[in-house]
Design an enzyme around this catalytic site. Structure first.
Site, PDB file in Angstrom:
ATOM      1  N   HIS A  92       0.843  -1.193   0.000  1.00  0.00           N
ATOM      2  CA  HIS A  92       0.000   0.000   0.000  1.00  0.00           C
ATOM      3  C   HIS A  92       0.876   1.238   0.000  1.00  0.00           C
ATOM      4  CE1 HIS A  92      -2.240   3.249   2.230  1.00  0.00           C
ATOM      5  NE2 HIS A  92      -3.020   3.032   1.194  1.00  0.00           N
ATOM      6  N   SER A  93       0.583   2.197  -0.878  1.00  0.00           N
ATOM      7  CA  SER A  93       1.314   3.455  -0.955  1.00  0.00           C
ATOM      8  C   SER A  93       2.815   3.170  -1.132  1.00  0.00           C
ATOM      9  CB  SER A  93       0.994   4.297   0.283  1.00  0.00           C
ATOM     10  OG  SER A  93       1.337   5.643   0.094  1.00  0.00           O
ATOM     11  N   PHE A  94       3.699   3.768  -0.321  1.00  0.00           N
ATOM     12  CA  PHE A  94       5.119   3.492  -0.520  1.00  0.00           C
ATOM     13  C   PHE A  94       5.459   2.032  -0.257  1.00  0.00           C
ATOM     14  CE2 PHE A  94       9.650   3.596   0.948  1.00  0.00           C
ATOM     15  CZ  PHE A  94      10.200   3.882  -0.291  1.00  0.00           C
ATOM     16  N   ALA A  96       4.085  -0.293  -1.643  1.00  0.00           N
ATOM     17  CA  ALA A  96       4.065  -0.932  -2.957  1.00  0.00           C
ATOM     18  C   ALA A  96       5.438  -0.876  -3.615  1.00  0.00           C
ATOM     19  CB  ALA A  96       3.022  -0.262  -3.844  1.00  0.00           C
TER      20      ALA A  96
END
Length: 269
Positions: A92-94, A96
């Site tokens: 999720h977000s960074f 990823a």
């Protein structure tokens, strides 16, 4: 049950079932606890592992890492005991970007990486690092968290809570801002990217750009919700996890369910 890694456990036992390990990475400053309950929405053949980076959650007594290679070394050590089994990564977000880099490492080591999922994340390929600047103040970090919308206001307004959270937040934003994609870094496995229709932090175009990070098949989906759609509200999380379950279906179709008390299909609500 969602297992939080790393854990001080004996060697992973050999398995007879044709299942898959799904390793999940939280966004900047967040904890693996966000992934609690995900197993109830996924097929029984999918074992969910939430990776806890240093400096938060169950590892809050450790120092957050600000060197990307050191952090990836830490994450890889948590995953390697499972590397003989089919695996997928989700961030999720960074988280990823960390999942992408970790999947690259595992592929190069010959591990059976089947898929990468990204959620509410700008493509790694669109990141060229930011020039060194002054260190942000605590208030600037709080403003950045507030803009993302995932931290409750009572937490943001609590000096005691923020004193616990900000070291990990500061370290992760440092890494996120300075991350530079290495051209030619391509996964062999398929990539599936998800974007929230109401996400004000990450554009649909930035999510679609994950397609240049793989030699495999790429798909992108828009789902209801903002930047934190994988976690809340429930109305956003459920369709997202159903979509993940569908994407994992081909890798778990030979699973019989005999070794688990969980249902063979995702929970329907």
């Amino acid at each position: 049950m969602v297992t939080v890694l790393p854990v001080p456990a004996p060697p992973v036992p050999a398995r007879s079932w044709a299942g898959l390990c799904l390793f999940c990475l939280p966004g900047a400053g967040a904890s693996a606890g966000l992934f609690g309950g995900w197993d109830r929405h996924l097929p029984a053949a999918v074992e969910v592992y939430a990776i806890e980076p240093p400096g938060r959650g169950l590892r809050s007594d450790e120092k957050p890492l600000t060197c990307l290679d050191d952090l990836l070394d830490d994450l890889q050590r948590a995953v390697m005991p499972y590397a003989r089994y089919p695996m997928a990564f989700l961030g999720h977000s960074f988280g990823a970007v960390l999942a992408f880099e970790l999947a690259l490492r595992l592929e190069r080591a010959g591990a059976p990486v089947r898929r990468l999922f990204t959620a509410a994340a700008r493509s790694a390929a669109g990141r060229d690092g930011s020039p060194p600047g002054r260190e942000p103040t605590d208030e600037e970090l709080k403003a950045r968290l507030r803009a993302l919308g995932g931290t409750p206001e009572p937490v943001l307004d609590s000096d005691e809570m923020m004193a616990l959270l900000l070291p990990a937040v500061r370290a992760d934003f440092f890494l996120a801002d300075r991350y530079r994609y290495r051209p030619g870094s391509l996964l062999a496995c398929p990539v599936t990217a998800f974007a929230g229709t109401e996400d004000q932090a990450v554009s649909w175009e930035a999510v679609q750009a994950w397609g240049v990070c793989t030699r495999g098949r790429f798909t992108a989906h828009q789902v209801p919700g903002g930047h934190f759609f994988p976690f809340f509200p429930q109305a956003a999380r459920t369709p997202f996890l159903r979509a993940v379950a569908e994407e994992l279906g081909p890798y778990t179709s030979s699973y019989t369910g005999a070794e688990s008390g969980r249902p063979d299909t995702p929970e329907r609500e």
